[in-house]
Design an enzyme around this catalytic site. Structure first.
Site, short mmCIF file in Angstrom:
data_model
loop_
_atom_site.label_atom_id
_atom_site.label_comp_id
_atom_site.label_asym_id
_atom_site.label_seq_id
_atom_site.Cartn_x
_atom_site.Cartn_y
_atom_site.Cartn_z
N MET A 234 0.54 -1.01 -0.24
CA MET A 234 -0.28 0.10 -0.02
C MET A 234 0.96 1.74 0.31
SD MET A 234 -3.10 -1.10 0.42
CE MET A 234 -3.60 -2.66 0.36
N PRO A 235 1.87 1.59 -0.94
CA PRO A 235 2.15 2.68 -0.56
C PRO A 235 1.98 3.88 -1.35
CG PRO A 235 3.94 1.18 -2.05
CD PRO A 235 2.23 0.36 -2.01
#
Lengths: 81, 81, 81, 81, 81, 81
Positions: free
Chosen positions: B1-2
């Site tokens: 989840m960047p």
């Protein structure tokens, strides 16, 4: 290595001009001086980024800024009467 | 989840155009590939947001970028003379 | 004058360790190289800040990441059966 | 003392209008109410700042949003045929 | 309605302590005073948030801060010899 | 493609615990629902990141939050007497 982000309202409606280039330059030097003086940071590695935010994009007290200010003014007027 | 936020100066004065759509697309794929390769992140949950910042809104060395660059140029010229 | 902020999940629960110092160094050089190559930015004025975010502080699909992943896994398993 | 920053795509191309002032006001009151209800925060010290981001400045899946959506649509169409 | 975010390195390695509470209080009052003096903002609606960033999470010149500083020191020493 | 960042104070001093995982999950679903309902956004591409900020790192009214609250309490008490 400080990085400072300053968000301020762009006053004067959708066509508002926000702070002048001169005022922004004063903010930049002022914030940099603070970081040098208080934390001994180097100006060359201190970045400042200023964001102007339209009044309708900023909310406080559950209201966009224009409505919030209108409400505060109304309360003050009522308190004085 | 960047989530990646890239802030860059919009070169060329108040009418500056900043990077082209093509250059932004290259940044987006490049940053996403790095996160996949180094940290095994999934592209589908990798967001990249690019902000262009007007030159007068970006400060370094206690000066807005245009003044800072003028000063650096002057120093270099002086050093060469 | 680019400033890049990379937010990534700190994998492995509340005691998770997140990416190693080595992986962070690879991210920093990788992102800086991209900005040099695509936009001709100078490394000396390119800052990268990495934030690790605990899994319970990151939401997607209306769920904290651990619950989201559990749900995705369940759906995949159900689809296979 | 909450501060909430909401970034959303400005739909409709470079001339897109993004959400209306009315929709932004609903977001501001909605987010503020959540913070009051769940965490007992005070509206008067709750700030919400909304940023509209041009489609070409937002990337997901390694692509700018317009290309990403075109690809998703193509895949869906292909799956149906 | 200003919102100011100050990111600074937490000096002294992984166990570094960063600025003291006293230094943070000086930064908060200093930045608030600047916004009052230059832009006539109200202190009561001026928020300042300070983030301390571990040295390995901050990159400049394509390197994490510790490596960057080591390199700068080496260059200076070499230049003097 | 919304991205929402919620910054809140971590109550209870340096050892404060901040909101519970349950409260964070409620915030995440609440904010996501708002974006779906008001702007027709998709949950799967809506990210929410929560940051807890230590009380001494948050300033308002030119003071760190603990001092600010003490001052507000004193004023209220004085007004009542």
């Amino acid at each position: 290595m400080p990085y400072v982000n300053i968000k301020i309202t762009r006053e004067g409606g959708p066509e508002g001009k926000g702070p002048s280039a001169q005022q922004k330059a004063e903010l930049i030097v002022g914030v940099t001086d603070l970081l040098v003086r208080i934390l001994d940071k180097k100006p060359a590695s201190t970045m400042v980024v200023i964001d102007e935010v339209a009044l309708e994009d900023w909310g406080i007290g559950g209201l966009p800024v224009p409505e919030y200010r209108a409400q505060v003014t109304k309360h003050k007027t009522a308190a004085r009467e």
